[in-house]
Design an enzyme around this catalytic site. Structure first.
Site, short mmCIF file in Angstrom:
data_model
loop_
_atom_site.label_atom_id
_atom_site.label_comp_id
_atom_site.label_asym_id
_atom_site.label_seq_id
_atom_site.Cartn_x
_atom_site.Cartn_y
_atom_site.Cartn_z
N ALA A 1 -94.26 -16.95 -47.96
CA ALA A 1 -92.87 -16.06 -48.43
C ALA A 1 -91.45 -16.05 -46.84
O ALA A 1 -92.23 -16.51 -46.20
CB ALA A 1 -93.38 -14.31 -48.11
N ASN B 1 -87.65 -19.14 -41.31
CA ASN B 1 -88.52 -20.91 -39.95
C ASN B 1 -89.85 -19.91 -39.34
O ASN B 1 -89.75 -21.33 -38.77
CB ASN B 1 -87.31 -22.07 -40.22
CG ASN B 1 -86.67 -22.31 -40.88
OD1 ASN B 1 -86.81 -22.37 -41.96
ND2 ASN B 1 -85.39 -21.71 -40.42
N ARG B 2 -90.30 -19.07 -39.90
CA ARG B 2 -92.06 -19.17 -39.38
C ARG B 2 -91.21 -18.67 -37.64
O ARG B 2 -91.86 -18.79 -36.62
CB ARG B 2 -92.39 -20.11 -38.99
CG ARG B 2 -93.42 -19.60 -40.44
CD ARG B 2 -93.40 -18.52 -40.98
NE ARG B 2 -94.42 -18.37 -42.19
CZ ARG B 2 -94.13 -18.11 -43.16
NH1 ARG B 2 -92.37 -17.14 -43.36
NH2 ARG B 2 -95.42 -18.07 -44.38
N LEU B 3 -89.60 -18.31 -37.11
CA LEU B 3 -89.06 -18.20 -35.43
C LEU B 3 -88.72 -17.17 -35.59
O LEU B 3 -87.66 -16.52 -35.17
CB LEU B 3 -88.09 -19.26 -35.25
CG LEU B 3 -87.97 -20.28 -35.40
CD1 LEU B 3 -86.50 -21.19 -35.27
CD2 LEU B 3 -88.87 -21.07 -35.05
#
Length: 231
Positions: free
Chosen positions: A25, A207-209
Site C-alpha cells: 500500500a 515511499n516508506r519515508l
C-alpha cells in the site's frame, strides 16, 4: 493505435493475491511536523484519538498490549483502552491472567494503537501499576450486567475444559445475581495504568519515508523532548 496489454503465457504464473510479500500500500497522507505537535503527548494523543473516533474507525480504543515475564519472554494481546489523561492510560483485566502475571513480575508495558485506515500508529511505553480499588469499583459499575458476570465467570488465561463449562459458570452467576442486582467487582480484577515514558506518533508517508515523532520524558517531571526517528 495499439494499447499496452499485460499478457501472461501459460508458463507465467499470475500473482498470488494471498502472498504477503506481494501486498503493498502506498501511503499518501499529509505529513506530521514537529511544529504541528501539542506541548504534551497526552494532548497530542487526545487530538489523534478524536480524529480516529470521528473517522468512523471501528473501536479506535483497541490497542495491542505487550508485556514480558521475569525471563523476558514477551506476549501481546488486544485490549480496550478505557481512560486516559495526564496520569496515564488505563485498561482493565483479570490480575491472574497472563498479562496480569507478567506485570506483577515485570511492571512495564507497551501499548500500540494500529489506526491503519488513517495510516497512523501510536506507541506508548512505560511502567504499569494497578489503580485503586475505589476507581476499579466505580468503573465496574458502568459495565453491562453480562460483562460484570463474565469477569467472575472467566479465570482468564487458565485452561477450561469446554465452552459448555464456561457458559454453565456464567449461568450460575446469572441466577445468583439477576439483572438489576448489584454485582461486586472481583478482587482479582481491576485496572492497570501505564504511565508514559515515551509516546511515538507514526504517520505513514509516500515511499516508506514515514514521519515518526517520539516524545521522551525528561527526568521525573512533566517536561518532554521530541525526537524524530528514521522510518
Amino acid at each position: 493505435m495499439l494499447q499496452d496489454v499485460a499478457v501472461h503465457s501459460a508458463d507465467t504464473p499470475l500473482p498470488d493475491p494471498f502472498d504477503p510479500s506481494a501486498m503493498r500500500a502506498q501511503y499518501r497522507a499529509e505529513g506530521l511536523d514537529e511544529t504541528d505537535l501539542a506541548p504534551s503527548p497526552y494532548d497530542q494523543f487526545a487530538r489523534w484519538f478524536k480524529e480516529a473516533a470521528a473517522s468512523g474507525l471501528h473501536e479506535p480504543n483497541a490497542m495491542v498490549v505487550s508485556t514480558a515475564d521475569a525471563a523476558g519472554r514477551p506476549s501481546s494481546r488486544t485490549v480496550l483502552l478505557k481512560r486516559f489523561d495526564e496520569h496515564g492510560f488505563v485498561f482493565f483485566t483479570n490480575y491472574t491472567s497472563r498479562k496480569g502475571r507478567d506485570l506483577a513480575e515485570n511492571p512495564y508495558a507497551s501499548l500500540l494503537f494500529p489506526w491503519h485506515p488513517l495510516a497512523r500508529q501510536v506507541i506508548i511505553t512505560g511502567p504499569a501499576t494497578r489503580i485503586g480499588r475505589d476507581e476499579t469499583a466505580a468503573y465496574f459499575r458502568t459495565r453491562p450486567h453480562g460483562s460484570q458476570l463474565g469477569a467472575w465467570a472467566s479465570d482468564q488465561s487458565a485452561p477450561v475444559a469446554s465452552r459448555a463449562e464456561l457458559e454453565r459458570g456464567w449461568a450460575e452467576l446469572a441466577a445468583r445475581y439477576p439483572e438489576g442486582e448489584q454485582v461486586p467487582a472481583p478482587p482479582h480484577w481491576g485496572g492497570i495504568r501505564v504511565v508514559a515514558e515515551t509516546v511515538e506518533f507514526w504517520q505513514g508517508r509516500e515511499n516508506r519515508l514515514h514521519d515518526r515523532l517520539r516524545y521522551e520524558r525528561q527526568g521525573d517531571g512533566d517536561g518532554w523532548a521530541v525526537v524524530r526517528l528514521a522510518p
